[in-house]
Design an enzyme around this catalytic site. Sequence first.
Site, PDB file in Angstrom:
ATOM      1  CG  ASN A  41      -2.304  -0.537   0.814  1.00 10.62           C
ATOM      2  OD1 ASN A  41      -2.658  -0.562  -0.372  1.00 10.62           O
ATOM      3  ND2 ASN A  41      -3.081  -0.962   1.793  1.00 10.62           N
TER       4      ASN A  41
ATOM      5  CG  PHE B 227      -0.087 -10.219   4.309  1.00  9.54           C
ATOM      6  CD1 PHE B 227      -0.159 -10.554   5.651  1.00  9.54           C
ATOM      7  CD2 PHE B 227      -0.548 -11.130   3.371  1.00  9.54           C
ATOM      8  CE1 PHE B 227      -0.643 -11.784   6.053  1.00  9.54           C
ATOM      9  CE2 PHE B 227      -1.051 -12.363   3.760  1.00  9.54           C
ATOM     10  CZ  PHE B 227      -1.105 -12.690   5.106  1.00  9.54           C
ATOM     11  CB  CYS B 228       0.083  -3.363   3.725  1.00  6.46           C
ATOM     12  SG  CYS B 228      -0.196  -2.894   5.418  1.00  6.46           S
ATOM     13  CG  ASN B 229       0.473  -6.874  -2.018  1.00  7.82           C
ATOM     14  OD1 ASN B 229      -0.303  -6.593  -2.937  1.00  7.82           O
ATOM     15  ND2 ASN B 229       1.703  -7.280  -2.245  1.00  7.82           N
TER      16      ASN B 229
END
Length: 487
Positions: free
Chosen positions: A133, A391-393
């Site tokens: 992100n 996982f901020c993805n």
Amino acid sequence: MTAYDLFLKNHSSYATTHPLDALRASEYARLDTRDHVYLDFTGGGLYAASQVREHAQMLSEQVLGNPHSVNPSSMEMTRRVEQARASVLDYFNGTGEYTAIFTLNASGALKLVGESYPFARGARLLLSTDNHNSVNGIREFALRAGASVSYAPLTRPELRIDMPAMEALLAQVDGAHANLMAFPAQSNFSGVKHPLELVASARAAGWHVLLDAAAFVPTNRLDLRAVSPDFVVMSFYKMFGYPTGVGCLLVRNETLQSLQRPWFGGGTVNFATVQGRMHVLSGGEAGFEDGTLNYLSIPAVELGLRHLQQVGMETIRTRIHCLTDWLIKQLLALRHGNGRPMVRLYGPANMVERGGTVTLNLYDPEGHLVDYRRVEELAAQQNISLRTGCFCNPGAGETAEDLSEDDMRAGLAEAGADINLQRFLHVMQDRGGKSAGAIRVSMGLASNFADVERFMRFASGFREQTALTIGTVSFDIASCRVVRDGG
Ligand SMILES: Cc1ncc(COP(=O)(O)O)c(C=O)c1O
């Protein structure tokens, strides 16, 4: 034959990594003393005890003050910060070609690029769908400046960059403007290593390239003479655990000139006047290092780099390769009594161009998804540190679960304005049992066979468990048996 003997038989190169067992005993002894299975190296690396000792010794022996003055405490600190900077450039073989800017973390480095890149109407930002992100967030700077934003899709199920699609997007460069392409050298979601050749081909097509190396450099060598992106970002705690609060932006010297900082602050100007309403930004890294650096921690970066060099990247890579190969094979072999697979793996199911990050979900005998949040709770009861969520993805996660634009829009509409991952997960489960998150286990230089074996024993404890009742059970890892809560 024990599982370990069999593992060694099938992974003969593991024997060459035995120095890491001695290192674990001397430098990472706390793992075994505390009976802790640490499988979150992509979240954060672990530091060797000697890194902390040497740093503490330096701090306790020296008189160190705020750098950039001519008093002796300041000069000594400046010298040590610059020595650390030189060691970073040397480690990545970028001396002379690159400038190293110290930041708070990889995200801080990415934000510096985003806010300073000369995005303009007609310019392009091209991102791989697999991105953290903190890279995705650069699109806000691009959009605000009127640039267009495109995403290169990923292939399923391997979650690799779809190269024909990427090449078609690269061909859409607008030669009249500055254009930026960004991708991770290694995915923090799937462990995929994306092709580094993309750096040269995108640059040849007229793009500036930002390489997010945060998940790659802890277990791989990055040689900036061989692969020469315009920007490279990383966080040092991911490489060697300590210090936190220091990251780096490496910028090609020729590209640094094209960046335009949107403000100035303490430490970044050669001259600034209030009456005259003008300022002159400092040259090189100084123009990008806002305020006072985390100066006491920065010398510990040099100690960490030296530690990695002493351990040897090839040894680390070999060990992780063997452990990951074993883990993936074991996970894919897990079956319920009715023959149904227990695990769905996201990303490559083999060791071709992948690192030691393994992302999965568990399913019950009827094929219902086991709530990964419960899995994390149960793992915690066993002193296993793993990570769950997205996982901020989001891009890699959406592709992994085949979440379409329609799914996302419906999810957003149903979950409402106060959307968060938990609410979104509920909506997605109603839409065909799709998941919006997963379980991630990741290995690093201190990992050993006992760690991955313990995780496998834990995972196999879900055999025959129904997703609905898992909220009320605990696992006894020694026997791999389920214990009803209260029982
Ligand atoms: C690939 C990747 N990029 C960027 C980041 C952001 O790093 P930080 O949170 O240290 O800024 C991470 C962190 O997990 C990452 O894995």
